[in-house]
Every structure is written in structure tokens, then in C-alpha cells.
Motif scaffolding. Structure first.
Motif, PDB file in Angstrom:
ATOM      1  N   ARG A  72       0.835  -1.212   0.000  1.00  0.00           N
ATOM      2  CA  ARG A  72       0.000   0.000   0.000  1.00  0.00           C
ATOM      3  C   ARG A  72       0.866   1.257   0.000  1.00  0.00           C
ATOM      4  NH1 ARG A  72      -3.149   0.290   4.617  1.00  0.00           N
ATOM      5  NH2 ARG A  72      -2.234  -1.564   5.509  1.00  0.00           N
ATOM      6  N   LEU A  73       1.969   1.248   0.749  1.00  0.00           N
ATOM      7  CA  LEU A  73       2.895   2.382   0.735  1.00  0.00           C
ATOM      8  C   LEU A  73       3.497   2.570  -0.656  1.00  0.00           C
ATOM      9  CD1 LEU A  73       4.786   1.859   4.113  1.00  0.00           C
ATOM     10  CD2 LEU A  73       3.247   3.750   3.544  1.00  0.00           C
ATOM     11  N   ASN A  74       3.893   1.470  -1.284  1.00  0.00           N
ATOM     12  CA  ASN A  74       4.461   1.541  -2.630  1.00  0.00           C
ATOM     13  C   ASN A  74       3.467   2.123  -3.618  1.00  0.00           C
ATOM     14  OD1 ASN A  74       6.705   0.307  -1.577  1.00  0.00           O
ATOM     15  ND2 ASN A  74       6.470  -1.599  -2.686  1.00  0.00           N
ATOM     16  N   GLU A  75       2.211   1.737  -3.471  1.00  0.00           N
ATOM     17  CA  GLU A  75       1.181   2.203  -4.394  1.00  0.00           C
ATOM     18  C   GLU A  75       0.937   3.703  -4.247  1.00  0.00           C
ATOM     19  OE1 GLU A  75      -3.156   0.745  -6.000  1.00  0.00           O
ATOM     20  OE2 GLU A  75      -2.550   0.161  -3.991  1.00  0.00           O
ATOM     21  N   GLN A  76       1.020   4.214  -3.025  1.00  0.00           N
ATOM     22  CA  GLN A  76       0.775   5.643  -2.806  1.00  0.00           C
ATOM     23  C   GLN A  76       1.835   6.503  -3.478  1.00  0.00           C
ATOM     24  OE1 GLN A  76       0.378   6.290   1.399  1.00  0.00           O
ATOM     25  NE2 GLN A  76      -1.574   5.227   1.502  1.00  0.00           N
ATOM     26  N   ASP A  77       3.107   6.195  -3.233  1.00  0.00           N
ATOM     27  CA  ASP A  77       4.196   6.990  -3.790  1.00  0.00           C
ATOM     28  C   ASP A  77       5.514   6.331  -3.396  1.00  0.00           C
ATOM     29  OD1 ASP A  77       6.111   8.854  -4.548  1.00  0.00           O
ATOM     30  OD2 ASP A  77       5.152  10.535  -3.531  1.00  0.00           O
ATOM     31  N   PRO A  78       6.321   5.913  -4.378  1.00  0.00           N
ATOM     32  CA  PRO A  78       7.577   5.226  -4.050  1.00  0.00           C
ATOM     33  C   PRO A  78       8.518   6.038  -3.158  1.00  0.00           C
ATOM     34  CG  PRO A  78       7.050   4.908  -6.352  1.00  0.00           C
ATOM     35  CD  PRO A  78       6.064   5.914  -5.812  1.00  0.00           C
ATOM     36  N   LYS A  79       8.635   7.343  -3.382  1.00  0.00           N
ATOM     37  CA  LYS A  79       9.511   8.152  -2.527  1.00  0.00           C
ATOM     38  C   LYS A  79       8.980   8.197  -1.101  1.00  0.00           C
ATOM     39  CE  LYS A  79      11.284  11.093  -6.159  1.00  0.00           C
ATOM     40  NZ  LYS A  79      11.424  12.443  -6.680  1.00  0.00           N
ATOM     41  N   TYR A  80       7.694   8.339  -0.966  1.00  0.00           N
ATOM     42  CA  TYR A  80       7.044   8.341   0.333  1.00  0.00           C
ATOM     43  C   TYR A  80       7.220   6.970   0.998  1.00  0.00           C
ATOM     44  CZ  TYR A  80       3.099   8.414   3.642  1.00  0.00           C
ATOM     45  OH  TYR A  80       2.314   8.329   4.762  1.00  0.00           O
ATOM     46  N   ALA A  81       7.106   5.915   0.222  1.00  0.00           N
ATOM     47  CA  ALA A  81       7.241   4.560   0.755  1.00  0.00           C
ATOM     48  C   ALA A  81       8.617   4.337   1.356  1.00  0.00           C
ATOM     49  CB  ALA A  81       6.974   3.527  -0.348  1.00  0.00           C
ATOM     50  N   ALA A  82       9.647   4.760   0.650  1.00  0.00           N
ATOM     51  CA  ALA A  82      11.009   4.585   1.154  1.00  0.00           C
ATOM     52  C   ALA A  82      11.186   5.305   2.487  1.00  0.00           C
ATOM     53  CB  ALA A  82      12.018   5.104   0.130  1.00  0.00           C
ATOM     54  N   ARG A  83      10.697   6.523   2.574  1.00  0.00           N
ATOM     55  CA  ARG A  83      10.822   7.299   3.810  1.00  0.00           C
ATOM     56  C   ARG A  83      10.048   6.633   4.952  1.00  0.00           C
ATOM     57  NH1 ARG A  83       9.768  13.296   1.258  1.00  0.00           N
ATOM     58  NH2 ARG A  83      11.641  13.318  -0.043  1.00  0.00           N
ATOM     59  N   CYS A  84       8.823   6.226   4.669  1.00  0.00           N
ATOM     60  CA  CYS A  84       8.000   5.593   5.710  1.00  0.00           C
ATOM     61  C   CYS A  84       8.616   4.303   6.212  1.00  0.00           C
ATOM     62  CB  CYS A  84       6.591   5.322   5.174  1.00  0.00           C
ATOM     63  SG  CYS A  84       5.586   6.807   5.077  1.00  0.00           S
ATOM     64  N   LYS A  85       9.127   3.508   5.305  1.00  0.00           N
ATOM     65  CA  LYS A  85       9.731   2.238   5.707  1.00  0.00           C
ATOM     66  C   LYS A  85      10.950   2.469   6.596  1.00  0.00           C
ATOM     67  CE  LYS A  85       8.135  -0.133   1.547  1.00  0.00           C
ATOM     68  NZ  LYS A  85       8.564  -0.746   0.273  1.00  0.00           N
ATOM     69  N   ILE A  86      11.744   3.480   6.264  1.00  0.00           N
ATOM     70  CA  ILE A  86      12.911   3.798   7.099  1.00  0.00           C
ATOM     71  C   ILE A  86      12.453   4.259   8.470  1.00  0.00           C
ATOM     72  CG2 ILE A  86      14.847   5.398   7.395  1.00  0.00           C
ATOM     73  CD1 ILE A  86      15.267   5.177   4.324  1.00  0.00           C
ATOM     74  N   LEU A  87      11.446   5.126   8.512  1.00  0.00           N
ATOM     75  CA  LEU A  87      10.927   5.591   9.804  1.00  0.00           C
ATOM     76  C   LEU A  87      10.369   4.445  10.636  1.00  0.00           C
ATOM     77  CD1 LEU A  87       9.119   8.882   8.737  1.00  0.00           C
ATOM     78  CD2 LEU A  87      11.088   8.683  10.272  1.00  0.00           C
ATOM     79  N   MET A  88       9.673   3.513   9.999  1.00  0.00           N
ATOM     80  CA  MET A  88       9.072   2.390  10.721  1.00  0.00           C
ATOM     81  C   MET A  88      10.111   1.419  11.254  1.00  0.00           C
ATOM     82  SD  MET A  88       5.619   1.394   8.551  1.00  0.00           S
ATOM     83  CE  MET A  88       6.552   0.575   7.304  1.00  0.00           C
ATOM     84  N   LYS A  89      11.147   1.158  10.488  1.00  0.00           N
ATOM     85  CA  LYS A  89      12.106   0.104  10.846  1.00  0.00           C
ATOM     86  C   LYS A  89      13.345   0.609  11.579  1.00  0.00           C
ATOM     87  CE  LYS A  89       9.686  -3.209   9.340  1.00  0.00           C
ATOM     88  NZ  LYS A  89       9.169  -4.202  10.272  1.00  0.00           N
ATOM     89  N   HIS A  90      13.575   1.917  11.560  1.00  0.00           N
ATOM     90  CA  HIS A  90      14.783   2.465  12.187  1.00  0.00           C
ATOM     91  C   HIS A  90      14.403   3.655  13.060  1.00  0.00           C
ATOM     92  CE1 HIS A  90      17.063  -0.178   9.554  1.00  0.00           C
ATOM     93  NE2 HIS A  90      16.250   0.209   8.594  1.00  0.00           N
ATOM     94  N   ARG A  91      13.631   3.383  14.075  1.00  0.00           N
ATOM     95  CA  ARG A  91      13.075   4.425  14.947  1.00  0.00           C
ATOM     96  C   ARG A  91      14.145   5.179  15.740  1.00  0.00           C
ATOM     97  NH1 ARG A  91       7.320   3.505  15.801  1.00  0.00           N
ATOM     98  NH2 ARG A  91       6.736   1.643  14.668  1.00  0.00           N
ATOM     99  N   HIS A  92      15.322   4.608  15.867  1.00  0.00           N
ATOM    100  CA  HIS A  92      16.386   5.222  16.640  1.00  0.00           C
ATOM    101  C   HIS A  92      17.056   6.393  15.918  1.00  0.00           C
ATOM    102  CE1 HIS A  92      18.313   2.330  13.973  1.00  0.00           C
ATOM    103  NE2 HIS A  92      19.406   3.061  14.083  1.00  0.00           N
ATOM    104  N   LEU A  93      16.778   6.564  14.643  1.00  0.00           N
ATOM    105  CA  LEU A  93      17.441   7.597  13.848  1.00  0.00           C
ATOM    106  C   LEU A  93      16.770   8.962  14.001  1.00  0.00           C
ATOM    107  CD1 LEU A  93      17.953   5.686  10.491  1.00  0.00           C
ATOM    108  CD2 LEU A  93      19.643   6.126  12.261  1.00  0.00           C
ATOM    109  N   ASP A  94      17.576   9.996  13.897  1.00  0.00           N
ATOM    110  CA  ASP A  94      17.040  11.353  13.799  1.00  0.00           C
ATOM    111  C   ASP A  94      16.758  11.586  12.312  1.00  0.00           C
ATOM    112  OD1 ASP A  94      16.383  14.016  13.851  1.00  0.00           O
ATOM    113  OD2 ASP A  94      18.413  14.712  14.330  1.00  0.00           O
ATOM    114  N   MET A  95      15.498  11.527  11.959  1.00  0.00           N
ATOM    115  CA  MET A  95      15.115  11.588  10.544  1.00  0.00           C
ATOM    116  C   MET A  95      14.884  13.013  10.036  1.00  0.00           C
ATOM    117  SD  MET A  95      15.351   8.573   9.512  1.00  0.00           S
ATOM    118  CE  MET A  95      14.632   8.765   7.906  1.00  0.00           C
TER     119      MET A  95
END
Length: 165
Positions: free
Chosen positions: A130-153
Motif C-alpha cells: 500500500r505504501l508503494n502504491e501511494q508513492d515510491p519516494k514516500y514509501a522509502a521514507r515511511c519504511k525507514i521511519l518504521m524500521k529504524h526508529r532510533h534515527l534522527d530523521m
């Protein structure tokens, strides 16, 4: 291979497909010149097993054109086991590092099976699609935020990423 020159590849009912064949297809899917947008593997032998499905998932991880994968039911109405879904989940969002997540597949929008079958995507795979379908650039950012919560994004959210899709 020849798979790099077509937009739709329909291997439905091809009972001669093996795990080795899916490994070759995986290599073609990873090619920069691959332009397959839809892949139909409905009613293929369940004997392809973990190796074949994991090879297919590896091919998706680095593919930049495939938007739709139709697995349907496997031969003899076998369903896709959880271990094989894990391989697809990793192809869509590899959590092993930020770079791996960034380089995951943000193009595939649909992995479908038979309507009414038990072959339904797990929740994580469905979310990534569903993230990929919305927007690939948005999907990449969301996936990083979801899987790497320790980062200052914050620095990443202020810049435009030059993703190649």
C-alpha cells in the motif's frame, strides 16, 4: 534473458517451472534492462518450494519495473507458507540497515492470490504494498521511519531524495 524485453510475463499453468527456473527468472528481474510490469505465476508447481519462492523474492528486491505479481494458488491448491512470505516482506522492506531499507523494492504494488483462498498477504507485506502504491519516494521514507526508529530523521525529511524507479 528474454524476460527483459516484455512488459507482461504470463507463466500461468506452466507445470514445468522449477526452483532453478525461478532462480533464472530472478536474475532477469534484477537486470537494469528488465521492463516486466506484470508477472503471472498462477497454478505453478508447489514443488518449487522455499528455494524457488525465495529466489523470486530476491529478484523483486532489486527490480525497478514490476508492479504486479499474481501468484494465485500453487499447483494442487497449496498455499504460500509463512517462511516464503518473510522473503517477500524482506524484499519490500529489508530492515537489516537503513541503506538496505532504502534499497528495498518500492515499486511492487500488488501481490495477489486467488480470491477466496487462504493465500492472503500478511499484514506487513500488505502495508508495504500500500505504501508503494501511494508513492515510491514516500514509501522509502515511511519504511525507514518504521524500521529504524532510533534515527534522527529530520535531515532526511527536509531534502528531496533522488530515487531511481
Amino acid at each position: 534473458g528474454s524476460a527483459i524485453h516484455c512488459r507482461k510475463l504470463d507463466l500461468e499453468g506452466n507445470i514445468s517451472i522449477t526452483a532453478t527456473g525461478l532462480c533464472c527468472l530472478s536474475n532477469s528481474l534484477q537486470s537494469d534492462s528488465c521492463c516486466i510490469e506484470a508477472l503471472h505465476l498462477f497454478n505453478i508447481p508447489s514443488a518449487i518450494g522455499d528455494d524457488g519462492m525465495k529466489a523470486l523474492a530476491r529478484g523483486l528486491a532489486h527490480n525497478t519495473s514490476l508492479k504486479s505479481l499474481h501468484l494465485g494458488c500453487l499447483f494442487n491448491n497449496a498455499t504460500i507458507p509463512p517462511a516464503q512470505w518473510v522473503a517477500f516482506s524482506t524484499a519490500l522492506c529489508d530492515p537489516s540497515s537503513v541503506n538496505s531499507t532504502y534499497l528495498s523494492n518500492h515499486i511492487v504494488q500488488r501481490i495477489t492470490g486467488d480470491i477466496g483462498s487462504d493465500n492472503i498477504c500478511p499484514e506487513d507485506v500488505d502495508l508495504y504494498l500500500r505504501l508503494n502504491e501511494q508513492d515510491p519516494k514516500y514509501a522509502a521514507r515511511c519504511k525507514i521511519l518504521m524500521k529504524h526508529r532510533h534515527l534522527d530523521m529530520q535531515p532526511f525529511l527536509q531534502c528531496e531524495w533522488d530515487l531511481k524507479f
